[in-house]
Design a protein around this motif. Sequence first.
Motif, PDB file in Angstrom:
ATOM      1  N   ASP A 189     -11.314  74.951  12.217  1.00 43.40           N
ATOM      2  CA  ASP A 189     -10.438  75.494  13.264  1.00 43.40           C
ATOM      3  C   ASP A 189     -11.182  75.674  14.587  1.00 43.40           C
ATOM      4  O   ASP A 189     -10.612  75.441  15.665  1.00 43.40           O
ATOM      5  CB  ASP A 189      -9.850  76.837  12.816  1.00 43.40           C
ATOM      6  N   ALA A 190     -12.462  76.082  14.514  1.00 46.96           N
ATOM      7  CA  ALA A 190     -13.246  76.267  15.741  1.00 46.96           C
ATOM      8  C   ALA A 190     -13.489  74.930  16.433  1.00 46.96           C
ATOM      9  O   ALA A 190     -13.487  74.846  17.672  1.00 46.96           O
ATOM     10  CB  ALA A 190     -14.571  76.951  15.414  1.00 46.96           C
ATOM     11  N   VAL A 191     -13.687  73.883  15.647  1.00 48.39           N
ATOM     12  CA  VAL A 191     -13.891  72.556  16.229  1.00 48.39           C
ATOM     13  C   VAL A 191     -12.587  72.043  16.840  1.00 48.39           C
ATOM     14  O   VAL A 191     -12.566  71.500  17.953  1.00 48.39           O
ATOM     15  CB  VAL A 191     -14.420  71.571  15.168  1.00 48.39           C
ATOM     16  N   LEU A 192     -11.486  72.231  16.116  1.00 44.95           N
ATOM     17  CA  LEU A 192     -10.202  71.753  16.620  1.00 44.95           C
ATOM     18  C   LEU A 192      -9.805  72.455  17.914  1.00 44.95           C
ATOM     19  O   LEU A 192      -9.093  71.882  18.742  1.00 44.95           O
ATOM     20  CB  LEU A 192      -9.119  71.948  15.562  1.00 44.95           C
ATOM     21  N   ALA A 193     -10.267  73.680  18.090  1.00 47.27           N
ATOM     22  CA  ALA A 193      -9.950  74.417  19.316  1.00 47.27           C
ATOM     23  C   ALA A 193     -10.542  73.745  20.553  1.00 47.27           C
ATOM     24  O   ALA A 193     -10.084  74.000  21.677  1.00 47.27           O
ATOM     25  CB  ALA A 193     -10.454  75.854  19.202  1.00 47.27           C
ATOM     26  N   LEU A 194     -11.527  72.875  20.366  1.00 46.93           N
ATOM     27  CA  LEU A 194     -12.149  72.194  21.508  1.00 46.93           C
ATOM     28  C   LEU A 194     -11.165  71.311  22.254  1.00 46.93           C
ATOM     29  O   LEU A 194     -11.358  71.021  23.442  1.00 46.93           O
ATOM     30  CB  LEU A 194     -13.335  71.352  21.033  1.00 46.93           C
ATOM     31  N   ARG A 195     -10.083  70.862  21.584  1.00 46.05           N
ATOM     32  CA  ARG A 195      -9.172  69.952  22.278  1.00 46.05           C
ATOM     33  C   ARG A 195      -8.372  70.649  23.373  1.00 46.05           C
ATOM     34  O   ARG A 195      -7.693  69.969  24.151  1.00 46.05           O
ATOM     35  CB  ARG A 195      -8.272  69.228  21.284  1.00 46.05           C
TER      36      ARG A 195
END
Length: 403
Positions: A189-195
Motif C-alpha cells: 500500500d505504501a508503494v502504491l501510494a507513490l502514484r
Amino acid sequence: MDPASLTKLLSPAGQELLGQLPPYSERSVLHVSEQLRARGVDADLVAAALTQSRLRARARAKFGERADAMVFTPDGLEQATRHVVALQHARRYADAGCRLVADLGCGLGGDALALSELGVPVLAVEADATTAALAAANLRPYPTATVRPGDALALDLAAAGVDAVFADPARRAGGRRVFDPAAYSPPLDAVLALRARVAALGVKVAPGVPYAALPADAHARWVSVDGDVVEAGLWFGAVAPEGPGRSAVLLTGGRADVLAEREDAAGAHAPDAPARTGEVRAPGGVLYEPDGAVIRAGLVARVGELLGAGLLSEGIAYLTGDRLVATPFATAYRVLDHFPFALKPLRAYLRARDVGALTIKKRGTAVEPEQLRRQLALKGSRPATIVLTRLGGRHSVLVVEPA
C-alpha cells in the motif's frame, strides 16, 4: 559480505583477481585457493573472490554472459529479476518516453541494468549499504545510471526530477517468502501510494498476490519463463498502455507470447474481478494443461475459448477438447483412456501394459505422486503418463501421452 571484504573485492586488485580466476568448479576451488594464498594474496580477498566466482556461475542462468562482469550476494542473486524479464519491464519505460526512472529497492541493480541497456536514465535507490555498493559496481559501465543508498520511500521524487518509478519491495523475512502484501518491505500500500506523486508506476509483486489486493486502475501481468512462473507486476499510467486488467506473458527461447481477456468480456478490465469460469465437458481426445502464468492471471477460460476446449472439472485448470490445436499457452496431451481412481485397478492396468517409468501429474486431488509411485511398485519396461484429477466430482485417472 563484511565492509572490509567488499572494499578489497571492489578495489582494482580485487577486480583484477576476479578477471584472472578460471571458470568455477567445485572440484578445483580448494586447489585454486591454495595457489592464490601461496602467491601471498590476502586470504579474505581470496575467499571473497572465490565466492563471487561461484555466484557468477549461478547467475548466468539469470543474466547470461553479463554475470561474468557483475558482483553478487547470495540473497541478492536469489531475489534478482531475470534479465529477460527485466527487459520486459524496461521496454515499458522506454516506450513511454520516460526521462528518469527511480528504481526503488534496486537490489543488485538488475532492473536498472536493463533500463540502462535501453538508454533510459535511472536513479537506483537501495537501503542496504553493501547491496547499494554492489549495484553501483554493476552499473558502473552506464553513465546514465546513478545509485543512491537510502530509504526508497524517503526519496524526494519531484526534486530528483523523476517522472516514473519502478519498485521491487522485499518479499522475504527471516529467510522465508512473504505472501501478505501488507508484510512486504515496504508494504504494498505504501508503494502504491507513490502514484499520487508519479503516475507512471511499476511494482514487482509475488505471483500469488490475491486479486482483491489489486487496485482498480492496475494492469496486472503474470510472467513465466520457460514454463516457470517467476513474478507478477502491477503497472499504472503511461507504463500500462493496455489499461486496467490482467494478462500473462510467456517468455520462451527469446519469444514473448501475451494473453489477455477478450475486449468484450464482461469485467475483462477489472483486475480485482474473479476469474471467469468455463464450460465443463466430458473428456475429449485432447487434454490441455495451461501455463502457470495463464492460471495465475485467471485466463484459463480464455485459453479454452481459443482452443475450442472446456474444463474437465469446475475450478480445476485442465481443459479438454476433441481436436489438437497448437498453442503457446498450454501443453497438450492425447487422452488414451480414463476411469475412476482406485489403487488396485490402476496397478493392474499399468502392469498389464508393462509400464515401469511413470510420470504422474495431478490437480484437485490430495494423492501424493511419490507415495503412489511406491504403492504401484511398477517394474515394466515402458513409460506412461497419468493425470490424477476429478471428473464429474469423482477422483479419476486419465492416461495420456504428450501430443
